[in-house]
Scaffold this active site. Structure first.
Site, PDB file in Angstrom:
ATOM      1  N   THR A 158       8.447 -48.299  -0.120  1.00  0.00           N
ATOM      2  CA  THR A 158       9.400 -47.218  -0.422  1.00  0.00           C
ATOM      3  C   THR A 158      10.828 -47.735  -0.524  1.00  0.00           C
ATOM      4  O   THR A 158      11.744 -46.986  -0.833  1.00  0.00           O
ATOM      5  CB  THR A 158       9.405 -46.123   0.657  1.00  0.00           C
ATOM      6  OG1 THR A 158       9.716 -46.734   1.900  1.00  0.00           O
ATOM      7  CG2 THR A 158       8.110 -45.397   0.729  1.00  0.00           C
ATOM      8  N   ALA A 159      11.041 -48.974  -0.203  1.00  0.00           N
ATOM      9  CA  ALA A 159      12.387 -49.538  -0.315  1.00  0.00           C
ATOM     10  C   ALA A 159      12.274 -51.058  -0.416  1.00  0.00           C
ATOM     11  O   ALA A 159      11.291 -51.652   0.024  1.00  0.00           O
ATOM     12  CB  ALA A 159      13.207 -49.161   0.910  1.00  0.00           C
ATOM     13  N   GLY A 191      11.912 -39.925   6.314  1.00  0.00           N
ATOM     14  CA  GLY A 191      11.419 -41.181   5.791  1.00  0.00           C
ATOM     15  C   GLY A 191      10.082 -41.588   6.394  1.00  0.00           C
ATOM     16  O   GLY A 191       9.329 -40.754   6.930  1.00  0.00           O
ATOM     17  N   TRP A 225      16.085 -45.339  -7.600  1.00  0.00           N
ATOM     18  CA  TRP A 225      14.929 -44.465  -7.438  1.00  0.00           C
ATOM     19  C   TRP A 225      13.672 -45.233  -7.674  1.00  0.00           C
ATOM     20  O   TRP A 225      13.648 -46.094  -8.544  1.00  0.00           O
ATOM     21  CB  TRP A 225      15.002 -43.265  -8.403  1.00  0.00           C
ATOM     22  CG  TRP A 225      16.202 -42.450  -8.190  1.00  0.00           C
ATOM     23  CD1 TRP A 225      17.346 -42.477  -8.930  1.00  0.00           C
ATOM     24  CD2 TRP A 225      16.404 -41.455  -7.155  1.00  0.00           C
ATOM     25  NE1 TRP A 225      18.248 -41.576  -8.433  1.00  0.00           N
ATOM     26  CE2 TRP A 225      17.688 -40.939  -7.350  1.00  0.00           C
ATOM     27  CE3 TRP A 225      15.629 -40.983  -6.116  1.00  0.00           C
ATOM     28  CZ2 TRP A 225      18.220 -39.955  -6.537  1.00  0.00           C
ATOM     29  CZ3 TRP A 225      16.164 -40.001  -5.315  1.00  0.00           C
ATOM     30  CH2 TRP A 225      17.441 -39.497  -5.521  1.00  0.00           C
ATOM     31  N   SER A 234      16.340 -47.770  -2.344  1.00  0.00           N
ATOM     32  CA  SER A 234      15.171 -46.910  -2.563  1.00  0.00           C
ATOM     33  C   SER A 234      15.390 -45.911  -3.694  1.00  0.00           C
ATOM     34  O   SER A 234      14.490 -45.155  -4.039  1.00  0.00           O
ATOM     35  CB  SER A 234      14.846 -46.153  -1.275  1.00  0.00           C
ATOM     36  OG  SER A 234      15.917 -45.296  -0.960  1.00  0.00           O
ATOM     37  N   GLU A 239       0.818  -1.210   0.000  1.00  0.00           N
ATOM     38  CA  GLU A 239       0.000   0.000   0.000  1.00  0.00           C
ATOM     39  C   GLU A 239       0.858   1.270   0.000  1.00  0.00           C
ATOM     40  O   GLU A 239       0.506   2.268  -0.624  1.00  0.00           O
ATOM     41  CB  GLU A 239      -1.001   0.012   1.160  1.00  0.00           C
ATOM     42  CG  GLU A 239      -0.452  -0.320   2.536  1.00  0.00           C
ATOM     43  CD  GLU A 239      -0.430  -1.817   2.834  1.00  0.00           C
ATOM     44  OE1 GLU A 239       0.234  -2.540   2.069  1.00  0.00           O
ATOM     45  OE2 GLU A 239      -1.035  -2.251   3.834  1.00  0.00           O
ATOM     46  N   LEU A 297      19.413 -31.749   0.285  1.00  0.00           N
ATOM     47  CA  LEU A 297      18.212 -30.957   0.622  1.00  0.00           C
ATOM     48  C   LEU A 297      18.333 -29.510   0.150  1.00  0.00           C
ATOM     49  O   LEU A 297      17.991 -28.579   0.875  1.00  0.00           O
ATOM     50  CB  LEU A 297      17.925 -31.016   2.132  1.00  0.00           C
ATOM     51  CG  LEU A 297      17.804 -32.424   2.732  1.00  0.00           C
ATOM     52  CD1 LEU A 297      17.532 -32.348   4.235  1.00  0.00           C
ATOM     53  CD2 LEU A 297      16.710 -33.229   2.047  1.00  0.00           C
ATOM     54  N   ARG A 342      10.427 -27.916  -3.588  1.00  0.00           N
ATOM     55  CA  ARG A 342      11.363 -27.278  -2.653  1.00  0.00           C
ATOM     56  C   ARG A 342      11.422 -25.766  -2.844  1.00  0.00           C
ATOM     57  O   ARG A 342      11.744 -25.045  -1.919  1.00  0.00           O
ATOM     58  CB  ARG A 342      12.768 -27.870  -2.819  1.00  0.00           C
ATOM     59  CG  ARG A 342      12.869 -29.301  -2.362  1.00  0.00           C
ATOM     60  CD  ARG A 342      14.296 -29.793  -2.442  1.00  0.00           C
ATOM     61  NE  ARG A 342      14.413 -31.164  -1.950  1.00  0.00           N
ATOM     62  CZ  ARG A 342      15.518 -31.886  -2.010  1.00  0.00           C
ATOM     63  NH1 ARG A 342      16.616 -31.363  -2.538  1.00  0.00           N
ATOM     64  NH2 ARG A 342      15.548 -33.108  -1.542  1.00  0.00           N
ATOM     65  N   THR A 356      16.921 -41.065   7.083  1.00  0.00           N
ATOM     66  CA  THR A 356      17.068 -40.641   5.692  1.00  0.00           C
ATOM     67  C   THR A 356      18.466 -40.076   5.454  1.00  0.00           C
ATOM     68  O   THR A 356      19.079 -40.322   4.422  1.00  0.00           O
ATOM     69  CB  THR A 356      15.975 -39.600   5.336  1.00  0.00           C
ATOM     70  OG1 THR A 356      14.709 -40.220   5.523  1.00  0.00           O
ATOM     71  CG2 THR A 356      16.093 -39.099   3.921  1.00  0.00           C
TER      72      THR A 356
HETATM   73  C1  AOF Z   1       3.958  -7.262   4.273  1.00  0.00           C
HETATM   74  N1  AOF Z   1       3.695  -6.599   3.126  1.00  0.00           N
HETATM   75  O1  AOF Z   1       2.476  -5.262   1.896  1.00  0.00           O
HETATM   76  C2  AOF Z   1       1.754  -5.763   4.080  1.00  0.00           C
HETATM   77  C3  AOF Z   1       2.037  -6.481   5.279  1.00  0.00           C
HETATM   78  O2  AOF Z   1       8.100  -6.680   9.201  1.00  0.00           O
HETATM   79  P1  AOF Z   1       7.225  -5.776   8.393  1.00  0.00           P
HETATM   80  O3  AOF Z   1       7.322  -4.344   8.813  1.00  0.00           O
HETATM   81  O4  AOF Z   1       7.391  -5.930   6.912  1.00  0.00           O
HETATM   82  O5  AOF Z   1       5.704  -6.184   8.755  1.00  0.00           O
HETATM   83  C4  AOF Z   1       5.184  -7.413   8.368  1.00  0.00           C
HETATM   84  C5  AOF Z   1       3.707  -7.505   8.729  1.00  0.00           C
HETATM   85  O6  AOF Z   1       2.959  -6.434   8.141  1.00  0.00           O
HETATM   86  C6  AOF Z   1       3.034  -8.761   8.206  1.00  0.00           C
HETATM   87  O7  AOF Z   1       3.138  -9.845   9.095  1.00  0.00           O
HETATM   88  C7  AOF Z   1       1.578  -8.339   8.069  1.00  0.00           C
HETATM   89  O8  AOF Z   1       0.930  -8.464   9.327  1.00  0.00           O
HETATM   90  C8  AOF Z   1       1.643  -6.841   7.764  1.00  0.00           C
HETATM   91  N2  AOF Z   1       1.247  -6.462   6.368  1.00  0.00           N
HETATM   92  N3  AOF Z   1       3.159  -7.202   5.304  1.00  0.00           N
HETATM   93  O9  AOF Z   1       4.967  -7.933   4.350  1.00  0.00           O
HETATM   94  C9  AOF Z   1       2.642  -5.854   2.971  1.00  0.00           C
HETATM   95  N4  AOF Z   1       0.666  -4.998   3.942  1.00  0.00           N
HETATM   96 ZN    ZN Z   2       1.859  -2.402   6.228  1.00  0.00          ZN
END
Ligand code: AOF
Ligand code: ZN
Length: 368
Positions: free
Chosen positions: A166-167, A302, A175, A173, A56, A209, A189, A201
């Protein structure tokens, strides 16, 4: 709730903007904002990554004086709290001269939780909440889950033969599924903040990982090893000098003291957590991970860890890859370990099932 077609149109645009932050904003939510004045979009923005300006604020900056008298579309309630990285957004909205705010959903962050909306209303702005709420919830499902439960959203991923193994009896295992399914699973991931495996595992597969395939890698997920008695060898690949900084070992008071001290001297992060049924308490571990900002956790096996996670009731989604092969044998390992309940009524039931074919393999996804 009934919503005007124009509101839906601009909120759709805000949601699309929000999604541009995908895989980058965690632990923060993805948020999009659109400023509309006299039927024209005069500013827009989205949250790029944690620590950078909120959606915003960016949208209002872009709009400048054109925001005066206009409507602000927000995919998430604006923040009002102050003990955090960036300044709160409510004062910025009030200062901009915006007259109406349309919010898709309340922010379940306990520090906000309706407070942002109340402050806007108290200042005399017209506020409506709930436009495309479901889509907004869906977009940030893991963030909202963490905020509401204090645990990350958990995805359990497993691979098995058609008959659930799985094995082989000798433990082979790699693949079970083909390369296409493995690539598909690897892709998962990129969508999570942490990957968890059990010590067995690590001892049998010695996985890294890490994300290695596919699109540009923005960040590596945290690696979490569940290891109740600290059996992991320091030669394990997840503890190599390159990877150890992003690896966390969860253990219990069964960890030998001297070994624990040596690990810590070597800069390896070890968490000593409460026990449950002789193992690391999964719930305690998940609470710790949530505190560290893990919105989404992938459990990759696992079979014993899979069973513990199911029994602890913390699995939200299952991704099961199935190879069109049969192994047979009562001595081959099944996909879920632990102890079978005596009654069918105690089976873990899945809902919202989907089935896909990936190369020669199948993928079944469901919710728990
Ligand atoms: C966001 N992005 O556009 C809005 C959020 O650590 P800060 O200052 O970035 O605050 C994070 C918190 O702000 C998040 O947990 C949520 O509650 C609020 N809104 N957060 O990262 C945004 N509008
Ligand atoms: Zn905010």
């Amino acid at each position: 709730m009934k919503t005007a077609a124009t509101d839906i149109r601009y909120m759709t645009r805000a949601l699309r903007l929000a999604a541009r932050g995908r895989e980058r904003t965690s632990p923060n939510p993805m948020v999009g904002a659109v400023v509309v004045c006299r039927g024209r979009v005069v500013g827009e923005g989205f949250h790029l990554r944690a620590g950078s300006p909120h959606a915003e604020v960016l949208a209002l900056q872009a709009a400048g004086p054109q925001a005066r008298g206009g409507t602000l579309y927000l995919t998430l309630e604006p923040c009002s709290h102050t003990r955090k990285r960036t300044p709160p957004c409510v004062p910025a909205i009030l200062a901009s001269g915006i007259r109406r705010v349309v919010v898709a959903m309340r922010d379940p962050n306990p520090q906000v939780n309706g407070e942002g909306i109340r402050k806007l209303k108290r200042a005399g702005l017209s506020v409506s909440v709930g436009c495309l709420e479901q889509q907004a919830e869906q977009l940030n499902d893991s963030y909202t889950h963490r905020m509401r439960t204090g645990r990350p959203m958990v995805v359990l991923k497993m691979a098995m033969t058609l008959d659930g193994k799985t094995a082989t009896s000798s433990g082979e295992s790699q693949w079970i599924t083909g390369p296409a399914a493995r690539r598909h699973a690897h892709q998962l991931r990129t969508q999570v903040d942490a990957i968890m495996v059990g010590i067995n595992t690590v001892l049998t597969d010695d996985p890294q990982l890490t994300i290695r395939l596919g699109h540009p890698i923005t960040r590596q997920p945290l690696r979490v090893i569940m290891d109740s008695s600290l059996r992991i060898p320091t030669t394990a690949r997840v503890l190599s000098p390159r990877l150890r900084r992003g690896t966390l070992i969860a253990t219990t008071r069964h960890a030998p003291r001297a070994r624990l001290a040596r690990f810590r001297r070597q800069g390896i992060s070890v968490l000593v957590l409460p026990m449950e049924k002789g193992r690391v308490s999964l719930r305690a571990c998940l609470a710790q991970l949530a505190r560290r900002g893990v919105n989404r956790l992938l459990i990759e096996g696992g079979s014993e860890l899979a069973a513990s996670a199911l029994q602890a009731g913390v699995v939200n989604r299952l991704r099961l890859y199935i190879a069109p092969r049969l192994l047979g044998g009562t001595d081959a390992r099944g996909v879920i370990g632990g102890v079978c309940p005596s009654r069918l009524a105690h089976a873990f039931a899945l809902s919202s099932l989907s089935v896909k074919k990936i190369g020669p393999d199948l993928l079944i996804e469901g919710m728990l």
